[in-house]
Design a protein around this motif. Structure first.
Motif, PDB file in Angstrom:
ATOM      1  N   LEU A  15       0.910  -1.265  -0.019  1.00  0.00           N
ATOM      2  CA  LEU A  15      -0.017  -0.074   0.037  1.00  0.00           C
ATOM      3  C   LEU A  15       0.913   1.323  -0.058  1.00  0.00           C
ATOM      4  O   LEU A  15       1.710   1.431   0.779  1.00  0.00           O
ATOM      5  CB  LEU A  15      -0.805  -0.223   1.105  1.00  0.00           C
ATOM      6  N   LEU A  16       0.713   2.220  -0.913  1.00  0.00           N
ATOM      7  CA  LEU A  16       1.447   3.385  -1.007  1.00  0.00           C
ATOM      8  C   LEU A  16       1.070   4.308  -0.068  1.00  0.00           C
ATOM      9  O   LEU A  16      -0.066   4.364   0.317  1.00  0.00           O
ATOM     10  CB  LEU A  16       1.301   3.951  -2.307  1.00  0.00           C
ATOM     11  N   THR A  17       2.176   5.255   0.544  1.00  0.00           N
ATOM     12  CA  THR A  17       1.878   6.203   1.691  1.00  0.00           C
ATOM     13  C   THR A  17       1.126   7.275   1.026  1.00  0.00           C
ATOM     14  O   THR A  17       1.347   7.664  -0.240  1.00  0.00           O
ATOM     15  CB  THR A  17       3.022   6.474   2.267  1.00  0.00           C
ATOM     16  N   PRO A  18       0.207   8.107   1.928  1.00  0.00           N
ATOM     17  CA  PRO A  18      -0.492   9.408   1.417  1.00  0.00           C
ATOM     18  C   PRO A  18       0.562  10.255   0.476  1.00  0.00           C
ATOM     19  O   PRO A  18       0.387  10.891  -0.337  1.00  0.00           O
ATOM     20  CB  PRO A  18      -0.894   9.880   2.748  1.00  0.00           C
ATOM     21  N   TYR A  19       1.755  10.171   1.209  1.00  0.00           N
ATOM     22  CA  TYR A  19       3.005  11.292   0.855  1.00  0.00           C
ATOM     23  C   TYR A  19       3.447  10.673  -0.682  1.00  0.00           C
ATOM     24  O   TYR A  19       3.232  11.640  -1.426  1.00  0.00           O
ATOM     25  CB  TYR A  19       4.220  11.295   1.699  1.00  0.00           C
ATOM     26  N   THR A  20       3.505   9.491  -0.888  1.00  0.00           N
ATOM     27  CA  THR A  20       3.811   8.986  -2.231  1.00  0.00           C
ATOM     28  C   THR A  20       2.712   9.237  -3.113  1.00  0.00           C
ATOM     29  O   THR A  20       2.862   9.793  -4.336  1.00  0.00           O
ATOM     30  CB  THR A  20       4.221   7.573  -2.238  1.00  0.00           C
ATOM     31  N   LEU A  21       1.466   8.959  -2.690  1.00  0.00           N
ATOM     32  CA  LEU A  21       0.307   9.170  -3.673  1.00  0.00           C
ATOM     33  C   LEU A  21       0.115  10.820  -4.180  1.00  0.00           C
ATOM     34  O   LEU A  21      -0.095  11.199  -5.139  1.00  0.00           O
ATOM     35  CB  LEU A  21      -0.829   8.946  -2.906  1.00  0.00           C
ATOM     36  N   LYS A  22       0.406  11.574  -2.827  1.00  0.00           N
ATOM     37  CA  LYS A  22       0.516  12.956  -3.210  1.00  0.00           C
ATOM     38  C   LYS A  22       1.240  13.656  -4.301  1.00  0.00           C
ATOM     39  O   LYS A  22       1.253  14.359  -5.143  1.00  0.00           O
ATOM     40  CB  LYS A  22       0.629  13.642  -1.867  1.00  0.00           C
ATOM     41  N   ARG A  23       2.373  12.996  -4.155  1.00  0.00           N
ATOM     42  CA  ARG A  23       3.631  13.288  -4.902  1.00  0.00           C
ATOM     43  C   ARG A  23       3.299  12.844  -6.452  1.00  0.00           C
ATOM     44  O   ARG A  23       3.565  13.584  -7.377  1.00  0.00           O
ATOM     45  CB  ARG A  23       4.956  12.776  -4.552  1.00  0.00           C
ATOM     46  N   LEU A  24       2.596  11.781  -6.457  1.00  0.00           N
ATOM     47  CA  LEU A  24       2.375  11.071  -7.875  1.00  0.00           C
ATOM     48  C   LEU A  24       1.171  12.015  -8.471  1.00  0.00           C
ATOM     49  O   LEU A  24       1.283  12.226  -9.854  1.00  0.00           O
ATOM     50  CB  LEU A  24       1.829   9.606  -7.386  1.00  0.00           C
TER      51      LEU A  24
END
Ligand code: ZN
Length: 238
Positions: free
Chosen positions: A206-215
């Motif tokens: 599961l990806l972290t919210p931080y990574t998802l936000k960056r994406l």
């Protein structure tokens, strides 16, 4: 979404496809096992034929001996009845010798019959082996033909996609391409991971919210925190 990412996703699709084709090409069965079987079958055939020829020569020699024997018996009988010998004791001996020779001839004749029987069964073996051999030959030829066709089809499919790949890589940033290549080599051929339900679909983390936000927001290549593959989110691409 980084535009380069879409190109890398397309590149990954082509590369994965080429990898599959190459794997299939490497695993194609050229028919080596059937070829070995065919060679063995041919060798067996040669052996049986050689045995037949030997046995045939032996039988022919036996036949010749028999005829010689017959000739000798006929001569002995002619001599016996020619009137040349008149001594009863000598005549009796001659008669005994002829009787013995006839007995031996009988035995030779029996041997001869057995030899012809053996030849007959060898002949049957040869016919059966010939049929087997022809069957294997046909099977091998069909297999090789199929192998050649599949090999040619795979090679042309690979060549076509190599060209497509070439065209695609010309549109990709050299840095992004280099990163992709390195990851592909290091991670068993898969450098790009699709995002689904907020997770990396390759390593299932599961990806972290931080990574998802960056994406979502950054114009950069974002990697999965767990496996390091470059993330591609189809929803962001729309
Ligand atoms: Zn991952």
């Amino acid at each position: 979404m980084h535009r380069q990412m879409s190109l890398l996703r397309d590149l990954q699709a082509i590369d994965s496809y080429i990898d599959r084709l190459r794997k299939e090409l490497a695993q194609l069965d050229s028919g080596e096992r059937i070829r070995v079987k065919l060679e063995q079958s041919r060798a067996r055939m040669e052996q049986i034929k050689a045995r037949y020829e030997q046995s045939y020569a032996a039988a022919a020699e036996q036949e010749r001996l028999l005829q010689e024997f017959d000739q000798r018996i006929r001569q002995a009988e002619a001599d016996l009845y020619s009137g040349r010998v008149t001594n009863p004791r000598e005549l009796q001996l001659m008669q005994q010798e002829i009787e013995q020779a006839k007995q031996t001839r009988e035995e030779l004749d029996m041997q001869m019959l057995k030899m012809w029987d053996d030849l007959e069964s060898l002949k049957k073996d040869i016919d059966a082996s010939e049929r087997d051999l022809q069957q294997i030959e046909r099977f091998y030829e069909a297999h090789v033909e199929e192998y050649r066709q599949r090999k040619a089809a795979l090679e042309s499919e690979i060549a076509f996609h190599e060209k497509e790949r070439e065209k695609l890589t010309q549109q990709i940033d050299p840095d992004a391409l280099a990163r992709y290549q390195t990851l592909r080599e290091r991670l068993g051929g898969t450098a790009v991971a699709v995002v689904a339900q907020k997770a990396c679909t390759v390593c299932h983390t599961l990806l972290t919210p931080y990574t998802l936000k960056r994406l979502e927001n950054e114009d950069a290549l974002i990697a999965c925190e767990s496996c390091g593959r470059l993330l591609y989110d189809p929803q962001l691409a729309q």
